[in-house]
Design an enzyme around this catalytic site. Structure first.
Site, PDB file in Angstrom:
ATOM      1  N   ARG A  52      45.127  19.158  47.628  1.00  0.00           N
ATOM      2  CA  ARG A  52      44.221  18.055  47.286  1.00  0.00           C
ATOM      3  C   ARG A  52      43.226  17.863  48.407  1.00  0.00           C
ATOM      4  O   ARG A  52      43.615  17.781  49.572  1.00  0.00           O
ATOM      5  CB  ARG A  52      45.009  16.732  47.172  1.00  0.00           C
ATOM      6  CG  ARG A  52      45.812  16.575  45.968  1.00  0.00           C
ATOM      7  CD  ARG A  52      46.162  15.128  45.682  1.00  0.00           C
ATOM      8  NE  ARG A  52      46.636  14.335  46.823  1.00  0.00           N
ATOM      9  CZ  ARG A  52      46.992  13.061  46.729  1.00  0.00           C
ATOM     10  NH1 ARG A  52      46.915  12.431  45.588  1.00  0.00           N
ATOM     11  NH2 ARG A  52      47.421  12.402  47.775  1.00  0.00           N
ATOM     12  N   THR A 112      38.262  13.391  48.297  1.00  0.00           N
ATOM     13  CA  THR A 112      38.004  13.161  46.866  1.00  0.00           C
ATOM     14  C   THR A 112      39.293  13.092  46.045  1.00  0.00           C
ATOM     15  O   THR A 112      39.262  12.661  44.891  1.00  0.00           O
ATOM     16  CB  THR A 112      37.170  14.313  46.290  1.00  0.00           C
ATOM     17  OG1 THR A 112      37.955  15.522  46.370  1.00  0.00           O
ATOM     18  CG2 THR A 112      35.884  14.527  47.072  1.00  0.00           C
ATOM     19  N   ASP A 170      54.204  12.522  52.604  1.00  0.00           N
ATOM     20  CA  ASP A 170      53.628  13.822  52.225  1.00  0.00           C
ATOM     21  C   ASP A 170      54.758  14.842  52.083  1.00  0.00           C
ATOM     22  O   ASP A 170      55.361  15.257  53.077  1.00  0.00           O
ATOM     23  CB  ASP A 170      52.613  14.273  53.289  1.00  0.00           C
ATOM     24  CG  ASP A 170      51.855  15.505  52.834  1.00  0.00           C
ATOM     25  OD1 ASP A 170      52.508  16.504  52.471  1.00  0.00           O
ATOM     26  OD2 ASP A 170      50.617  15.479  52.827  1.00  0.00           O
ATOM     27  N   ASP A 189      54.392  18.263  54.011  1.00  0.00           N
ATOM     28  CA  ASP A 189      54.568  18.116  55.459  1.00  0.00           C
ATOM     29  C   ASP A 189      56.025  17.861  55.822  1.00  0.00           C
ATOM     30  O   ASP A 189      56.537  18.396  56.809  1.00  0.00           O
ATOM     31  CB  ASP A 189      53.692  16.969  55.987  1.00  0.00           C
ATOM     32  CG  ASP A 189      52.236  17.376  56.107  1.00  0.00           C
ATOM     33  OD1 ASP A 189      51.951  18.590  56.083  1.00  0.00           O
ATOM     34  OD2 ASP A 189      51.380  16.479  56.215  1.00  0.00           O
TER      35      ASP A 189
HETATM   36  C1  PRP Z   1      50.753  17.212  47.056  1.00  0.00           C
HETATM   37  C2  PRP Z   1      51.891  17.374  46.082  1.00  0.00           C
HETATM   38  C3  PRP Z   1      51.156  17.674  44.786  1.00  0.00           C
HETATM   39  C4  PRP Z   1      49.918  16.836  44.905  1.00  0.00           C
HETATM   40  C5  PRP Z   1      50.095  15.608  44.067  1.00  0.00           C
HETATM   41  O1  PRP Z   1      50.286  18.440  47.478  1.00  0.00           O
HETATM   42  O2  PRP Z   1      52.814  18.366  46.444  1.00  0.00           O
HETATM   43  O3  PRP Z   1      50.832  19.053  44.631  1.00  0.00           O
HETATM   44  O4  PRP Z   1      49.797  16.484  46.290  1.00  0.00           O
HETATM   45  O5  PRP Z   1      48.934  14.867  44.041  1.00  0.00           O
HETATM   46  P1  PRP Z   1      48.064  14.675  42.721  1.00  0.00           P
HETATM   47  O6  PRP Z   1      49.010  14.359  41.606  1.00  0.00           O
HETATM   48  O7  PRP Z   1      47.182  13.500  43.089  1.00  0.00           O
HETATM   49  O8  PRP Z   1      47.260  15.918  42.494  1.00  0.00           O
HETATM   50  P2  PRP Z   1      49.172  18.596  48.629  1.00  0.00           P
HETATM   51  O9  PRP Z   1      47.807  18.638  48.026  1.00  0.00           O
HETATM   52  O10 PRP Z   1      49.415  17.575  49.691  1.00  0.00           O
HETATM   53  O11 PRP Z   1      49.451  20.061  49.170  1.00  0.00           O
HETATM   54  P3  PRP Z   1      50.739  20.648  49.933  1.00  0.00           P
HETATM   55  O12 PRP Z   1      51.865  20.727  48.936  1.00  0.00           O
HETATM   56  O13 PRP Z   1      50.263  21.992  50.371  1.00  0.00           O
HETATM   57  O14 PRP Z   1      51.064  19.741  51.097  1.00  0.00           O
HETATM   58  N1  URA Z   2      51.248  14.068  47.677  1.00  0.00           N
HETATM   59  C1  URA Z   2      52.322  13.791  48.436  1.00  0.00           C
HETATM   60  O1  URA Z   2      52.888  14.679  49.082  1.00  0.00           O
HETATM   61  N2  URA Z   2      52.754  12.516  48.483  1.00  0.00           N
HETATM   62  C2  URA Z   2      52.173  11.506  47.798  1.00  0.00           C
HETATM   63  O2  URA Z   2      52.640  10.359  47.879  1.00  0.00           O
HETATM   64  C3  URA Z   2      51.054  11.832  46.999  1.00  0.00           C
HETATM   65  C4  URA Z   2      50.623  13.109  46.943  1.00  0.00           C
END
Ligand code: PRP
Ligand code: URA
Length: 211
Positions: free
Chosen positions: A104, A108, A202, A205
């Site tokens: 994400r 945005t 997160d 992370d």
């Molecule tokens: C997080 C999570 C989802 C997304 C959810 O990933 O694992 O994929 O955010 O958010 P949304 O429903 O608003 O799209 P992130 O983009 O943080 O990537 P990562 O898994 O690489 O940390």
């Molecule tokens: N992605 C995450 O990892 N945590 C949240 O709470 C939302 C999006």
């Protein structure tokens, strides 16, 4: 309209409470994600087709039911979805695994796809998309868009997450009413940064120790 299944078994609630705790370390976080995923996987496979076979117990011949051998694929949304793959494969060891790379944009909140690799016969499979977090729904909707472009039928897709926000559930149901959603918890809402409250922070992370 798709099913929304909140798996609120006492063991899931207990483990989810531990998972949310900010003091939980990376190793324990990973282990708990896998354990909770197994409980969710148990529910998601509830309607797998069965067939009757004859077996012989030490006492008599008997007709019993076994899984009919449906072709399955697990599709983790990277990175955080990777943490749910082992838990799913323990239940479905013969499933193929396809990867969808997505992050994400922090400003945005729009998802960006950076990787997509599926088993060659993906359109013949039931696809279980996994990602711990359903926040705005943007990531999973884009992941399903990509699967549909590869001729997977939305009715053959299920989505499994650990924590869902009502906003994300609505967005996914509006975009893909055929896709059933399985979650370990339905939380309150999103905050102004698009994080789920109370949530667990997160997920990527916390799984990979990149905080
Ligand atoms: C997080 C999570 C989802 C997304 C959810 O990933 O694992 O994929 O955010 O958010 P949304 O429903 O608003 O799209 P992130 O983009 O943080 O990537 P990562 O898994 O690489 O940390
Ligand atoms: N992605 C995450 O990892 N945590 C949240 O709470 C939302 C999006």
């Amino acid at each position: 309209m798709s099913k929304l299944v909140v798996i609120d078994h006492p063991l899931v609630q207990h483990k989810m409470a531990m998972l949310r705790d900010k003091e939980l370390g990376t190793k324990d976080f990973r282990e708990l994600v896998n354990e909770i995923t197994m409980f969710l996987g148990y529910e998601v496979t509830r309607d797998l087709p069965m067939k009757e076979v004859e077996i012989e117990t030490p006492l008599v011949k008997s007709k019993q039911n076994v899984i009919a051998g449906k072709k399955l694929a697990i599709a983790p949304i990277l990175r955080a979805g990777l943490g749910m793959v082992d838990g799913m494969l323990l239940l479905m060891p013969a499933a193929k695994v396809g990867h969808i790379g997505m992050f994400r944009d922090e400003e945005t909140l729009q998802p960006q796809e950076y990787f997509f690799k599926m088993p060659q016969d993906i359109e013949e499979r039931e696809v279980i998309v996994v990602d711990p977090m359903l926040a705005t729904g943007g990531s999973v909707i884009m992941a399903i868009d990509s699967l549909v472009k590869r001729n997977v039928k939305p009715e053959n897709i299920k989505f499994v997450c650990l924590v869902a926000a009502p906003e994300g559930v609505k967005a996914l149901q509006d975009a893909y009413p055929e896709v059933d959603i399985f979650t370990g918890a339905l939380d309150e809402k999103l905050n102004e940064d698009g994080y789920i409250l109370p949530g667990l922070g997160d997920a990527g992370d916390r799984l990979f120790g990149t905080l």
